[in-house]
Design an enzyme around this catalytic site. Sequence first.
Site, short mmCIF file in Angstrom:
data_model
loop_
_atom_site.label_atom_id
_atom_site.label_comp_id
_atom_site.label_asym_id
_atom_site.label_seq_id
_atom_site.Cartn_x
_atom_site.Cartn_y
_atom_site.Cartn_z
CG ASP A 11 -1.98 -1.05 1.22
OD1 ASP A 11 -2.03 -1.95 0.03
OD2 ASP A 11 -2.41 -1.35 2.23
CD GLU A 130 -11.36 -1.48 -0.60
OE1 GLU A 130 -12.13 -1.03 -0.13
OE2 GLU A 130 -10.80 -1.11 -1.15
#
Lengths: 285, 216
Positions: A11, A130
């Site tokens: 990330d 997600e």
Amino acid sequence: MKHIRIIPKLDIKGPNLVKGIHLEGLRVLGNPEEYAKLLSEMGADEIIYQDTVASLYGRNSLNDLVSETARSCFIPLTVGGGIRSIEDIKDLLKAGADKVSINTAFINNPSFAKESSRLFGSSTIVASIEAINYEGEFLAFTDNGREYTGKKVLDWALELQDCGVGEILLTSVDNEGTGEGYNLDLYRLVKEKLEIPLIFHGGAKEPKHFLDLLNISDVDAFGASSIFHYGLLNLNRIKNKSNDHGNTEYLSKNISFKDFGEFTVTSIKEALSNAGYNLRIENKK
Amino acid sequence: MKNDIDIAIIDYGLSNLYSVDLACKKAGINSKITSSLEDIEKSKGIILPGVGAFDHAMHNLKEKKLDHAIYNFIETGKPFLGICLGMQLIMEESSEFKKTKGLGLVKGSCLKFDFQKIENFSFPVPNVGWNKINKTSSTWNKTLLSKNEDGDFMYFVHSYYVEAEQEVVTTYSNYGKYEYCSSLSYENIHAMQFHPEKSGDKGLKIYSSLSDNLEK
């Protein structure tokens, strides 16, 4: 023969590699390129870069980072975050990405999934989902688990498959960053029905977690972040920790991330291989 | 006139050519991404990369007259390397979306993988991941695999595979019940279903062999 892929997911926020829990509360861990290079040398089968703030601002700012990384890592590189148009995809491929991963833009416009897969080939397009368990049902979210999309995870995954996307990257937001292991129920739900490859992400902290998932089902690809990032930090393999952006307190205090061990891509692959599973393990020179 | 292009990487649309270019540069090859017929003619070797749809790619090649440039180039005896879709395009035909004629440089056709479930193992399509290349009885001396070893891992992403005549097959790979041709060589034509530019050090060896194959 199918070889299980181990795919570190990095990330990114600004110039930094960051890590949160449930995709929130980001810590700065260092320079993403340094991690990517080490992970690649240690046997990572692919690398995923995810721009964590791109969707909020409506742009992906990883082009330079991607271009630098592609010069030193000759393994597949997937880049996600804030991709909204055919032009965005072209730009990232031009910078050296091999695949792009897209969540929000597909939710807003499923025909974009169809169009991009047809234009660039299925193999270039990864759809990211997600998932959050809400009152016993797995629902699809965007923006790091903030926005509910109105879709159920399995229905959405199958719709994306029909659109022609090449792979699904499924993240359990509930488990992500917690080190509690993979979400077995979520995995079982989606894997049983899907005919395209599934990369499953969120919660791995030790070899047992990988084996737990393999015990209930076959696996195409494991995504993992914290276990490898903190593993490298705990092993003192990361040289370049100084950075003046974001929350660097964790690094400057040189905290050992005791919740996580000293696991690397290499040691996880060895553990799974010793348990009888097929993975790519290169012979030592 | 100085010939300053070692390898022309043929640009015919939306492929990701940049990793191919980076791998060439890493192997010391002076490569250029181009769709210029002149560049192709004067280069010492060409690479036909490619991802995406077969019919779309053939259409683009013809529209830009690159098909004839490739035919003429092959005649010169200089090395040609087709990668992934670039391997499939050199065959006679493909059944992707609709039956489409290929460049027909090598006898054979492209077929689609079926999704397989064997015992508890699924074999998704596309086939994405690392797989071994297994040597056939043919020798690798005159191929771009001369620096590689039997069983090296390479990175694959594909839904279609090539069925070619046994004499040209240099490696085969397995995916569930399929044992398919993962690379072939026929005179100066070399083709690979996997992506050597994405296959780490083992893949870069292929670019190094290609570099050795170019006229000095």
